[in-house]
Design a protein around this motif. Structure first.
Motif, mmCIF file in Angstrom:
data_model
loop_
_atom_site.group_PDB
_atom_site.id
_atom_site.type_symbol
_atom_site.label_atom_id
_atom_site.label_comp_id
_atom_site.label_asym_id
_atom_site.label_seq_id
_atom_site.Cartn_x
_atom_site.Cartn_y
_atom_site.Cartn_z
ATOM 1 N N ILE B 252 0.832 -1.208 0.000
ATOM 2 C CA ILE B 252 0.000 0.000 0.000
ATOM 3 C C ILE B 252 0.857 1.244 0.000
ATOM 4 O O ILE B 252 0.625 2.182 -0.760
ATOM 5 N N HIS B 253 1.880 1.259 0.856
ATOM 6 C CA HIS B 253 2.619 2.490 1.056
ATOM 7 C C HIS B 253 3.899 2.534 0.258
ATOM 8 O O HIS B 253 4.789 3.301 0.556
ATOM 9 N N ALA B 254 4.019 1.659 -0.754
ATOM 10 C CA ALA B 254 5.161 1.762 -1.662
ATOM 11 C C ALA B 254 4.722 1.526 -3.097
ATOM 12 O O ALA B 254 4.977 2.339 -3.973
ATOM 13 N N ALA B 255 4.004 0.423 -3.337
ATOM 14 C CA ALA B 255 3.769 0.031 -4.717
ATOM 15 C C ALA B 255 2.483 0.617 -5.283
ATOM 16 O O ALA B 255 2.471 1.082 -6.424
ATOM 17 N N THR B 256 1.404 0.582 -4.532
ATOM 18 C CA THR B 256 0.129 0.873 -5.185
ATOM 19 C C THR B 256 -0.586 2.124 -4.679
ATOM 20 O O THR B 256 -0.678 3.108 -5.394
ATOM 21 N N MET B 257 -1.081 2.078 -3.417
ATOM 22 C CA MET B 257 -1.996 3.145 -3.031
ATOM 23 C C MET B 257 -1.370 4.520 -3.148
ATOM 24 O O MET B 257 -2.002 5.459 -3.639
ATOM 25 N N VAL B 258 -0.134 4.666 -2.693
ATOM 26 C CA VAL B 258 0.466 5.986 -2.709
ATOM 27 C C VAL B 258 0.681 6.486 -4.131
ATOM 28 O O VAL B 258 0.926 7.664 -4.338
ATOM 29 N N THR B 259 0.603 5.585 -5.117
ATOM 30 C CA THR B 259 0.744 6.053 -6.484
ATOM 31 C C THR B 259 -0.590 6.493 -7.078
ATOM 32 O O THR B 259 -0.640 6.932 -8.233
ATOM 33 N N ALA B 260 -1.651 6.379 -6.272
ATOM 34 C CA ALA B 260 -2.968 6.764 -6.781
ATOM 35 C C ALA B 260 -2.995 8.230 -7.191
ATOM 36 O O ALA B 260 -3.694 8.615 -8.134
ATOM 37 N N GLY B 261 -2.212 9.054 -6.478
ATOM 38 C CA GLY B 261 -2.178 10.471 -6.837
ATOM 39 C C GLY B 261 -1.614 10.658 -8.242
ATOM 40 O O GLY B 261 -2.104 11.480 -9.022
ATOM 41 N N VAL B 262 -0.565 9.866 -8.576
ATOM 42 C CA VAL B 262 0.020 9.949 -9.919
ATOM 43 C C VAL B 262 -1.028 9.533 -10.953
ATOM 44 O O VAL B 262 -1.211 10.179 -11.983
ATOM 45 N N TYR B 263 -1.719 8.419 -10.616
ATOM 46 C CA TYR B 263 -2.766 7.974 -11.528
ATOM 47 C C TYR B 263 -3.792 9.078 -11.751
ATOM 48 O O TYR B 263 -4.199 9.354 -12.882
ATOM 49 N N LEU B 264 -4.205 9.729 -10.645
ATOM 50 C CA LEU B 264 -5.238 10.767 -10.752
ATOM 51 C C LEU B 264 -4.787 11.884 -11.690
ATOM 52 O O LEU B 264 -5.544 12.342 -12.549
ATOM 53 N N ILE B 265 -3.524 12.279 -11.540
ATOM 54 C CA ILE B 265 -3.058 13.403 -12.359
ATOM 55 C C ILE B 265 -2.916 12.974 -13.819
ATOM 56 O O ILE B 265 -3.316 13.706 -14.737
#
Lengths: 293, 631, 99
Positions: B252-265
């Motif tokens: 969650i805190h390395a591979a996927t969830m924290v990258t959700a912001g990048v996905y959003l942008i």
């Protein structure tokens, strides 16, 4: 009143003026007395006087029927009703003229004065210098009563009927208001007589001191037939046997009384009276002995 | 094929429901059920991926509408999915890495009596994350967004008996709320501006919308991204989130969830492309976080917190790339994927080390572990080489691309960004070398713990090493596979678009520069930590080091500015409420009470007093009548 | 003399009656004062009847009398029942309409 025939007069007869000033004074004095008299009865009587004066004024104004009705209904019926209630209630502390509410008298005076002045000013302002008189109106149907009757039973017939209904309602209301509910059944005459027989005292009990010549508690009262009744003396004294005999005492009393009255009235008369009283005293003494037995 | 999309979400969702509602009787098989559902989702993802490859580049987007969610006149929200290349990339990353970490967790959480619940939460996270990436409108995306926030909260605080874990979970949740507010405001703005939430129609409508509105939407989306991806100024929660179990940190805190912001942008690229001001802010945020996270990573002695700083920094790279517009979108996602591999691998390695060291996290108490845990050493080492950008490994390709893209932005801006990314690369090389040296090289520095247990470093079970090996493969080969022949660019270009920009320097020069800074970073780290023995107790260090140990004072800043400020604000508001508002209300009531207290004395109950009033009133009436007549 | 004088007299009587209502505490006397006021009104009506040469005023006075009679009946009944329950005919004693 004769001037009533004129279409528009400005002055009444001198007689009426004299009557107005005389009786008007009486009316005002009566009204003031109604307010200021301390006793309600006096107020009622003063008011009755004022009303009679007003009845005379009605007559003077051509309202003959009203004048009579004023005397009969107001002075006769209503004021009598007032007097009844005054008698029923009696004299109370409310009769006092002393004011208890703070400032009430001053406010009342101020309001009364202001109101009166304004009212009189209003009347004075109105242009009422001339008047028609009732001659024509009264004469139209052959008299004042006929004229009124004509109006009451035609133009005002509904109001008349409604006032009739109002009177009935008022009667019922008064009955309702003064009616007192009885909480238990009243005893019948038969029940009362049966109670009396069971109580072993058929004749009514004498009140203490009845026919007694003395008001001390240890002297028995006398029954109507002259015999003393021990029932009138306290039970405690009866048990102790401390009832004083009526007869001896009364004989002594009588003697003393005779003597004093004889001294006051004179010698010669006293002699006759003494002889008479002696026989009476013997009778009484005999009676007393019989009772003692 | 469209009908399969819902299965992606349904599988882990069903797994979560079964595990969380199933009760104790599933305790024994819980981890297998969880892993099975995650793997099922991955299989569905692969099937869809193969199917997608079979179609032409412009025909690859799939739509599936499940049902109409909020069918109101003028407000239409559907539960509908959209699977295009971008989503597909994420689906494979999430389900792939997710499945590996499920397998890893079987070994890692073996002795935890609440393992079934842990797998339930992991499945819940997968479902929410998949909803997030395959939603075809912002409202459904928001559902996934909140869902991953919830799962993150539950998993950070999984060891809730530790107050630090409970606090960290609460902190993560609260800081995320700030970002979530941004997303909800952005969605409201979109609805008022575009009249729809759906991606397609909304992006088409950007052409007719004023730049100001788009900038506002973009900034709100950026706020959301900052919250979820731990970017400055909402970065404070990520370090504390390491209180959660290590697989959670990895997934969650390395591979996927924290990258959700990048996905959003990247997903909202159409909006950002039309709002250059918002893009500029995105770039600034990315650049600042890049350095911020790197500096924090240098000073931390806690292995997981050092990696968390690194994560922050690497996501800074991605955000920066995403802020560059079409030049950088592809590279942002590419770095995201490679980072997903090597950072997950690094975290799993860290977890493996902790597993062997009685859950010790202080790197100063490791040392020389390469002999005791060879598999962990090799996989961790490959991940390390990948992240610092060793030539030929994943990080080399993806990071190099971002640095090139930063230069390609052009002008002064391009130079500044390029230098910042180069500096970041140097610092990355430094702190990762430091982690490597402290953990696996030098002498052993571990000591008996408070109860006298001497740690016995040992290799982890197969269930843990196999995922690490698989991820190490990804770390080594993914970058090369993506970059050679520009495969990844061609794959993603139909969705994000691509622009080469105008690079002021050639790609070769940039690569050479990167190599130079890489060597410098490694060399500095070697002189500081490799040549001489490392003290067990950290030296006091310079002012910057001490600040970096305290996360560059981010918590102190938040405490002073937000907590204290908030307290002062509320206190003054309470004061105003008590004195002014209540004063007016109570004063009115009191004056009314006093007035009525006086007025009620007129009501003395005596009929004669009332009669005086009436009589006076009558007199006044007569006076009025006379006056009117006179007038 | 002009019949207007009757009006002045009636105004005077009315004011005296009203003042009596305000001053006296005995409910019966207060009631008498109210009767005085009614009579003053009647006198006004009769005088106006004469001035306008119209019998309607007398009719109204007649109705006033009837209503006054009804009012007296009810009013006195109230006074009697009030006296029975409170053993007082003072209007000030019935002052329950206060706080």
């Amino acid at each position: 009143m004769t001037s009533g025939l004129a279409a528009a007069a400005t002055l009444t007869s001198t007689g009426e003026a004299v009557q107005f000033w005389l009786l008007g004074t009486v009316a005002v004095v009566g009204a003031l007395a109604t307010v200021l008299m301390k006793k309600a009865v006096h107020s009622a009587l003063s008011l009755a006087g004022t009303m009679i004066v007003l009845a005379v004024f009605y007559l003077a104004n051509g309202a003959y029927f009203l004048g009579i009705v004023q005397v009969v209904v107001y002075t006769g019926a209503i004021m009598m009703l007032f007097l009844f209630v005054v008698m029923l209630v009696g004299v109370t502390a409310a009769d006092s003229l002393k004011e208890t509410l703070k400032g009430q008298r001053w406010l009342a005076a101020a309001c009364g004065l202001g109101f009166g002045i304004l009212l009189i000013a209003g009347i004075g302002q109105a242009s009422l210098s001339s008047f028609n008189g009732l001659g024509a109106a009264n004469a139209r149907h052959g008299g004042n009563v006929e004229g009124l009757a004509n109006l009451i039973f035609t133009k005002y017939v509904f109001a008349f009927e409604i006032t009739g209904a109002l009177l009935i309602t008022a009667t019922v209301g008064a009955m309702l208001l003064t009616h007192r509910e009885r909480t238990e059944r009243a005893k019948s005459q038969r029940e009362m007589s049966q109670e009396r027989v069971r109580s072993s005292h058929l004749p009514p009990l004498p009140a203490p001191g009845v026919y007694a010549r003395h008001n001390a508690v240890d002297i028995a009262g006398l029954l109507p037939d002259g015999t003393p009744s021990e029932l009138t003396v306290m039970q405690t004294l009866r048990r102790r046997g401390q009832i004083r005999d009526v007869s001896d005492e009364s004989l002594a009393d009588l003697k003393a009384l005779e003597q004093r009255s004889g001294e006051r009235l004179g010698r010669d008369r006293a002699d006759d009276g003494l002889a008479k009283n002696d026989s009476a005293g013997k009778d009484l003494a005999e009676d007393g002995e019989e009772v003692a037995k | 094929m469209e009908n399969l999309i819902a299965l992606l979400v349904a599988a882990p969702l069903l797994g979560a429901a079964v595990l969380l509602c199933g009760g104790r009787r599933l305790d024994r098989a819980g981890h297998w059920i969880g892993t099975l559902f995650a793997a099922a989702s991955f299989v569905v993802g692969v099937v869809l991926f193969v199917d997608m490859l079979g179609r032409g580049a412009d025909d690859r987007t799939l739509h599936q509408k499940l049902f109409s969610w909020i069918p109101v006149e003028g407000f239409q929200a559907d539960v509908a999915f959209q699977l295009d290349q971008l989503s597909m990339t994420f689906v494979l990353l999430i389900t792939g890495v997710g499945t590996l970490i499920h397998i890893y967790s079987i070994g890692y959480m073996e002795h935890d009596e609440r393992r079934r619940r842990f797998f339930g939460y992991l499945n819940l996270f997968l479902a929410a994350m998949l909803i997030l990436v395959i939603a075809d409108n912002y409202l459904l995306l928001y559902v996934g967004w909140e869902g991953v926030g919830l799962a993150s909260y539950l998993l950070i605080g999984f060891w809730q008996h530790k107050p630090s874990a409970a606090t960290a979970a609460k902190k993560a949740f609260l800081v995320n709320r700030v970002g979530d507010m941004g997303l909800s405001i952005a969605i409201m703005l979109m609805f008022t501006t575009f009249g729809t939430f759906a991606f397609g129609p909304a992006f088409e409508a950007t052409g007719d919308t004023s730049e100001g509105k788009l900038t506002a939407i973009g900034l709100m989306l950026l706020l959301a991204a900052c919250g979820k991806s731990a970017q400055v100024p909402l970065q404070s929660w990520l370090g504390d989130a390491m209180e959660g179990p290590t697989p959670v940190s990895a997934l969650i805190h390395a591979a996927t969830m924290v990258t959700a912001g990048v996905y959003l942008i990247v997903r909202s690229g159409a909006i950002f492309n039309a709002a250059p001001d918002a893009q500029l802010v995105v770039v600034i945020v990315g650049a600042v976080t890049l350095l911020f996270g790197a500096i924090v990573g240098c000073a931390k002695d806690d292995i997981k917190k050092a990696l968390a700083g690194s994560t922050m920094s690497q996501i800074g790279y991605m955000i920066l790339a995403a802020g560059l517009g079409p030049i950088g979108y592809v590279f942002a996602i590419m770095h995201l994927v490679t980072h997903g591999f090597f950072k997950a691998g690094l975290f799993l390695g860290a977890g493996s080390v902790m597993h062997g060291m009685n859950d010790e996290v202080d790197m100063r108490k490791y040392g020389g572990l390469r002999k005791f845990m060879p598999v962990t050493f090799v996989t961790f080492g490959l991940g390390y080489l990948a992240i610092i950008g060793f030539p030929g490994l994943s990080g080399f390709f993806s990071k190099d691309m971002i640095i090139e893209a930063a230069f390609a932005k052009g002008g002064t801006e391009g130079w500044i960004l390029g230098c910042v990314t180069l500096l970041g690369a140097a610092i990355t090389a430094f702190y990762m070398t430091r982690v490597m040296l402290l953990t696996f090289f030098g002498e052993k520095r571990w000591q008996p713990d408070a109860e006298g247990h001497e740690p016995h470093p040992h290799e982890s079970p197969k269930s843990m090493t196999i995922p690490m090996i698989v991820l190490a493969f990804g770390s080594v080969f993914a970058g090369g596979f993506f970059s050679i022949g520009d495969r990844f660019m061609h794959w993603l270009e139909p969705v994000t678009g691509h622009d080469h920009g105008h690079a002021p320097v050639s790609a070769t020069t940039v690569t050479a520069a990167t190599m130079v800074v890489l060597v410098i970073g490694v060399a500095i780290a070697w002189t500081m930590y490799g040549r001489k023995p490392v003290p067990v107790v950290a030296p006091r260090g310079s002012l910057l080091t001490r600040a970096a140990r305290r996360d560059l004072l981010q918590d102190d800043f938040n405490h002073v500015v937000l907590v204290r400020g908030g307290e002062h604000l509320t206190r003054s508001l309470v004061y105003v409420d008590h004195t002014l508002v209540d004063g007016v209300v109570n004063g009115t009531a009191a004056s009314m009470g006093g007035l009525s207290g006086r007025l009620r004395k007129l009501q003395n109950g005596y009929a004669r007093s009332y009669a005086v009033s009436m009589f006076g009133g009558a007199a006044v009436l007569i006076a009025a009548t006379l006056l009117m007549r006179a007038v | 003399m002009n019949p207007v004088n009757y009006l002045y007299l009636a105004a005077l009587l009315f004011t005296i009656g009203a003042s009596g209502v305000l001053i006296r505490r005995n409910a019966i006397v207060v009631f008498m004062c109210i009767e005085l006021m009614l009579n003053a009104c009647n006198l006004t009506l009769v005088a106006f009847s004469r001035m306008h040469g119209n019998l309607d005023g007398q009719i109204i006075a007649f109705f006033t009398m009837v209503v006054a009679a009804a009012e007296v009946v009810v009013g006195l009944a109230i006074i009697v029942s009030l006296f029975r329950s409170r053993h007082s005919a003072s209007v000030d004693d019935a002052s329950l309409m206060k706080l």
